[in-house]
Write a protein that holds these residues in place. Structure first.
Motif: not given
Length: 160
Positions: A160, A157-158, A13, A11, A33, A153-154
């Motif tokens: 989901k 997330e898209e 993050r 991740s 971010w 990762e983008d």
């Protein structure tokens, strides 16, 4: 030169520590971010920024610019073509070959391998080895790997 990247589960993050073959920390990767996207910083062992990766949203597809000393040195984006690599590197004459989805790929310039990312087997969590042929290419190669992971990762997330 071999760079070792460990993550419990990947991740952007979290802070990632990149180590050398002697298990010394040599890079620290931190994500932030912004209001219009993500920015990732790669710091060296002196806590100085070695590179940054900045998300640029053009249309519906994000792309990431790679900067060293505020100069754009490369750009990574998802390629929509049906054959070959799913990711494109612009501004430098490098390309991706191999299985990006499985994190087993090479960064090449013509026939020369610049770097190769492989999974490190028999380790706790996800671990990767980035083998770079010439040390001066290590930061940009690492930044390209991170940009590809950000794009993946983008995309996740898209979905989901």
């Amino acid at each position: 030169m071999k760079l070792y990247i460990r993550a419990k589960r990947f991740s952007m993050r979290e802070t990632l520590i990149v180590r050398n073959e002697k298990d010394d920390p040599i890079y620290e990767i931190k994500s932030e971010w912004l209001s219009f996207g993500r920015k990732v910083h790669i710091y060296d062992q002196n806590n100085e920024e070695a590179a940054s990766i900045e998300e640029k949203k053009l249309g519906f597809k994000p792309q990431y610019g790679i900067y060293q000393l505020d100069t754009k040195v490369a750009e990574v984006k998802k390629d929509e073509k049906m054959m070959g690599s799913d990711f494109e590197i612009n501004k430098i004459n490098w390309r991706i070959t191999g299985d990006v989805e499985d994190n087993e790929f090479k960064i090449k310039e013509n026939l020369r391998t610049i770097a190769e990312l492989k999974k490190k087997w028999f380790s706790v969590g996800e671990s990767f080895v980035l083998e770079v042929g010439e040390e001066e290419n290590s930061v940009v190669a690492l930044a390209i790997v991170i940009a590809i992971w950000c794009l993946k990762e983008d995309e996740a997330e898209e979905e989901k």
